[in-house]
Design a protein around this motif. Structure first.
Motif, short mmCIF file in Angstrom:
data_model
loop_
_atom_site.label_atom_id
_atom_site.label_comp_id
_atom_site.label_asym_id
_atom_site.label_seq_id
_atom_site.Cartn_x
_atom_site.Cartn_y
_atom_site.Cartn_z
N GLU A 68 4.13 7.80 45.76
CA GLU A 68 3.43 8.70 44.83
C GLU A 68 3.58 10.15 45.29
O GLU A 68 3.81 11.05 44.47
CB GLU A 68 1.95 8.30 44.80
N TYR A 124 3.95 7.87 38.18
CA TYR A 124 4.77 7.29 39.24
C TYR A 124 4.79 5.77 39.14
O TYR A 124 5.85 5.15 39.25
CB TYR A 124 4.24 7.72 40.61
N PHE A 166 7.04 11.48 44.74
CA PHE A 166 7.19 11.68 43.30
C PHE A 166 6.64 13.05 42.89
O PHE A 166 7.26 13.79 42.13
CB PHE A 166 6.43 10.56 42.57
#
Lengths: 139, 118
Positions: free
Chosen positions: A63, B48, A66
């Motif tokens: 995450e 995500y 990202f």
């Protein structure tokens, strides 16, 4: 027709083993331009492969990576690089489809081949423009 | 020029296999690109979890890896053609061809790691 065949008209210049300073002045027909850009875009995509893999890695790892990718893609230089790669991919794809059709003997006549060369731009350039709008946040 | 008893290294058919491989890999890559573009653009999910979840199933990893294999082979033939067309000194050409192979092998191995870490 007879005029161009007469010995009075200047002979057309012949280019053999074109040198660098001739390349700049040499005007390619649309099909020739599409062809050399197919090469250039392919080489660019080859060189950028590790960059694309790195971005892909960032997008998948976690995450936080990202989010780091999002941050990276918000920079101007990064966006311009991405746009160049998107253009290269679109041009390489569109010109590639044209070559596959030419291999199947579709549109191999001179006029049709010239039209299909222009069609490559008609596909790749508007889509690149669309990607540019998206990248730079117009919509 | 013949090498050994049978093998021809020049002539009309030498290179046909690579020519064909270039086109087959192009069709595979074009299909994958279109499918990928349609899937990504039609999904509303920009998170995500949604993105990473797409690459979670084994079959997606395998198909992705096969697409990357087609890409590597396609790029190999294309770059080799470029070096053969423009670089004439044998030593420099050989060095560039070897660097190209290493570059692509590096990318191929790395992509396995990227895909299987998700």
């Amino acid at each position: 027709m007879s005029a161009s065949a007469s010995p009075l008209t200047a002979r057309r210049r012949e280019f053999r083993n074109i040198s660098i300073e001739q390349i700049v002045r040499y005007r390619l027909p649309p099909a020739g331009m599409v062809s050399i850009l197919h090469r250039a875009s392919g080489a660019l995509l080859f060189l950028a492969l590790p960059l694309v893999l790195w971005l892909f890695d960032l997008s998948l790892m976690s995450e936080s990576s990202f989010l780091r990718l999002r941050e990276f893609a918000s920079g101007w230089i990064a966006r311009l690089v991405l746009l160049a790669l998107i253009w290269a991919l679109l041009h390489h794809f569109a010109a590639g489809v044209r070559y596959l059709l030419l291999d199947l003997h579709v549109a191999i006549e001179r006029a049709a081949a010239q039209r299909s060369a222009l069609a490559v731009y008609a596909v790749s350039l508007p889509l690149t423009l669309l990607a540019a709008f998206k990248l730079f946040g117009v919509f | 020029m013949a090498i050994g008893a049978k093998r021809l290294v020049v002539g009309a058919h030498y290179g046909l296999g690579d020519w064909l491989a270039q086109r087959i890999s192009a069709v595979i890559l074009g299909g994958c690109l279109l499918a990928f573009a349609i899937v990504v653009l039609s999904r509303g999910d920009r998170s995500y979890d949604g993105w990473a979840g797409m690459f979670a199933p084994l079959w997606v990893k395998i198909v992705s890896l096969l697409a990357i294999a087609a890409l590597i082979y396609h790029a190999w033939i294309g770059m080799r053609d470029i070096w053969m067309d423009y670089i004439k000194p044998a030593g420099i050409r050989l060095a560039l061809v070897v660097l190209t192979a290493l570059w692509l092998a590096f990318c191929a191995v790395w992509s396995v790691q990227i895909l299987w870490r998700v």
